[in-house]
Design a protein around this motif. Structure first.
Motif, PDB file in Angstrom:
ATOM      1  N   GLY A  20       0.757  -1.292  -0.029  1.00 16.78           N
ATOM      2  CA  GLY A  20       0.013   0.032  -0.066  1.00 16.78           C
ATOM      3  C   GLY A  20       0.803   1.315   0.137  1.00 16.78           C
ATOM      4  O   GLY A  20       1.940   1.361  -0.596  1.00 16.78           O
ATOM      5  N   THR A 245      -9.976 -15.913  -1.206  1.00 20.54           N
ATOM      6  CA  THR A 245     -10.454 -14.723  -0.467  1.00 20.54           C
ATOM      7  C   THR A 245     -11.854 -15.052  -0.354  1.00 20.54           C
ATOM      8  O   THR A 245     -12.534 -14.327   0.422  1.00 20.54           O
ATOM      9  CB  THR A 245     -10.268 -13.491  -1.750  1.00 20.54           C
ATOM     10  N   LYS A 251     -12.631  -8.528   2.371  1.00 16.21           N
ATOM     11  CA  LYS A 251     -12.971  -7.337   1.362  1.00 16.21           C
ATOM     12  C   LYS A 251     -12.225  -6.610   0.557  1.00 16.21           C
ATOM     13  O   LYS A 251     -12.402  -6.126  -0.676  1.00 16.21           O
ATOM     14  CB  LYS A 251     -13.713  -6.346   2.294  1.00 16.21           C
ATOM     15  N   THR A 252     -10.795  -6.884   1.014  1.00 14.44           N
ATOM     16  CA  THR A 252      -9.849  -6.318   0.090  1.00 14.44           C
ATOM     17  C   THR A 252      -8.599  -7.541  -0.052  1.00 14.44           C
ATOM     18  O   THR A 252      -8.395  -8.246   0.998  1.00 14.44           O
ATOM     19  CB  THR A 252      -9.118  -4.981   0.628  1.00 14.44           C
ATOM     20  N   TYR A 253      -8.152  -7.604  -1.158  1.00 12.41           N
ATOM     21  CA  TYR A 253      -6.890  -8.626  -1.479  1.00 12.41           C
ATOM     22  C   TYR A 253      -5.822  -8.234  -0.438  1.00 12.41           C
ATOM     23  O   TYR A 253      -5.165  -7.290  -0.209  1.00 12.41           O
ATOM     24  CB  TYR A 253      -6.518  -8.512  -2.720  1.00 12.41           C
ATOM     25  N   CYS A 254      -5.521  -9.235   0.560  1.00 12.48           N
ATOM     26  CA  CYS A 254      -4.392  -9.275   1.603  1.00 12.48           C
ATOM     27  C   CYS A 254      -3.227 -10.476   1.160  1.00 12.48           C
ATOM     28  O   CYS A 254      -3.664 -11.708   1.258  1.00 12.48           O
ATOM     29  CB  CYS A 254      -4.970  -9.205   2.907  1.00 12.48           C
ATOM     30  N   GLU A 290     -13.758 -10.871  -6.797  1.00 16.27           N
ATOM     31  CA  GLU A 290     -13.917  -9.797  -7.955  1.00 16.27           C
ATOM     32  C   GLU A 290     -14.870  -9.729  -8.618  1.00 16.27           C
ATOM     33  O   GLU A 290     -15.310 -10.829  -9.507  1.00 16.27           O
ATOM     34  CB  GLU A 290     -12.411  -9.648  -8.475  1.00 16.27           C
TER      35      GLU A 290
END
Length: 337
Positions: A20, A245, A251-254, A290
């Protein structure tokens, strides 16, 4: 239930990089020597920006755009003009992002859709003329090899890797960080979706035909290929990471949560039941998936289900390092050693 009826490496450990805005700020301020690899796949076009830190691959930025280069290739044998336009726009965007990072060199490669299309050469010329990018269209075997190089940065034991792409699925077996054998089969999530799924949600008959075709092809093509146990079954690519995921409801790619996560056959079968009962629009609203993968994820899940069937394994491990990292290492790190 539906599933019942369907009857040498970098550092030996994956590098844990910052993600990030914090990493972006550090990397841009320090003006380090950045390089980039771009993978033009059948479903997505991805870019990895990285640096070579004394033989160690440090990932800086990873981007994905769903350009669907395989649109209609299975039916027409040609790249669709809309797909070419989407991909050209993605490459132009990537060139601008790379400029912001001061990227000094690129390596671009194309896979299944570009291998199969009759008009690929004309598109390669158009990209070179407009953006100055040279693109290498690699064989399925070369694609498999790059996947192995990426994964072998993270695992030391005997491994059987599968990479479910949009147009093909690769299998690679290796031990002691060396490839022993590999193969590419022309079945992928975009190709199977276009060939078998016409209803929304899909009918049982459509899914049954797809499942039977996948199993028959996998069983025939992998006969004599699969290694003796024990080995670790490793999944790379968008289908494997997307199913992780979905399972984790991210909720967001990690990357840290996806990498080395596991999915069992029972968990996959439950996900297939859930996905098969939904329309594409309903899948687009699923946490962890996605939206642009919503139409093809079910085919990807069936490809994976049949990998479980032919191997007899009941669990696989997800690896977030794949042919992008493999290409980066092969083309920019190994050659400098």
């Amino acid at each position: 239930m539906l599933q019942k009826a369907m009857g040498k490496q970098l550092n030996n450990k994956c590098d844990r990089n910052l993600d990030g805005a914090e990493l972006d700020l550090i990397e841009r301020k320090e003006k380090k020597r950045h390089l980039a690899v771009i993978d033009i796949g059948t479903n997505s076009t991805r870019m990895l920006i990285f640096r070579n830190d004394q033989g160690k691959l440090v990932r800086v930025n990873k981007s994905v755009r769903y350009t669907r280069m395989g649109q209609g290739v299975n039916q027409t044998g040609r790249l669709h003009p809309d797909a070419e336009k989407r991909n050209m726009e993605a490459l132009e965007e990537y060139k601008n992002i790379a400029a912001d990072y001061g990227v000094e060199a690129f390596y671009l490669f194309g896979t299944s859709a570009m291998r199969d299309a009759d008009n690929t050469a004309a598109y390669l010329e158009a990209v070179k003329e407009k953006l100055g990018f040279e693109i290498e269209v690699i064989s399925g075997e070369a694609e498999a090899e790059l996947g192995f190089v990426g994964v072998s940065q993270c695992f030391e034991e005997k491994i059987l890797i599968f990479d479910i792409g949009g147009g093909s699925t690769e299998f690679i077996y290796g031990e002691d960080n060396e490839i022993k054998r590999m193969m590419s089969i022309n079945l992928g999530c975009v190709r199977c979706t276009e060939e078998f799924i016409f209803s929304d949600p899909p009918t049982f008959q459509e899914l049954e035909r797809m499942n039977e075709k996948i199993y028959a092809e996998f069983e025939k093509k992998t006969h004599g290929f699969l290694p003796t146990k024990p080995y670790k079954l490793i999944g790379i690519g968008g289908t494997a990471t997307s199913l992780s995921t979905i399972k984790q409801e991210l909720k967001t790619y990690c990357s840290e949560m996806v990498h080395q996560s596991t999915i069992t056959k029972d968990e996959l079968e439950r996900m297939i039941d859930s996905l098969a009962s939904k329309t594409i629009k309903e899948r687009q609203n699923m946490v962890g998936l996605e939206a642009k993968r919503a139409d093809i994820i079910l085919a990807g899940a069936f490809l994976l289900l049949n990998i479980f069937k032919i191997t007899g394994e009941t669990v696989f491990t997800v690896c977030d390092y794949d042919n992008l990292e493999g290409a980066a290492y092969r083309h920019f790190v190994m050659e400098n050693k």
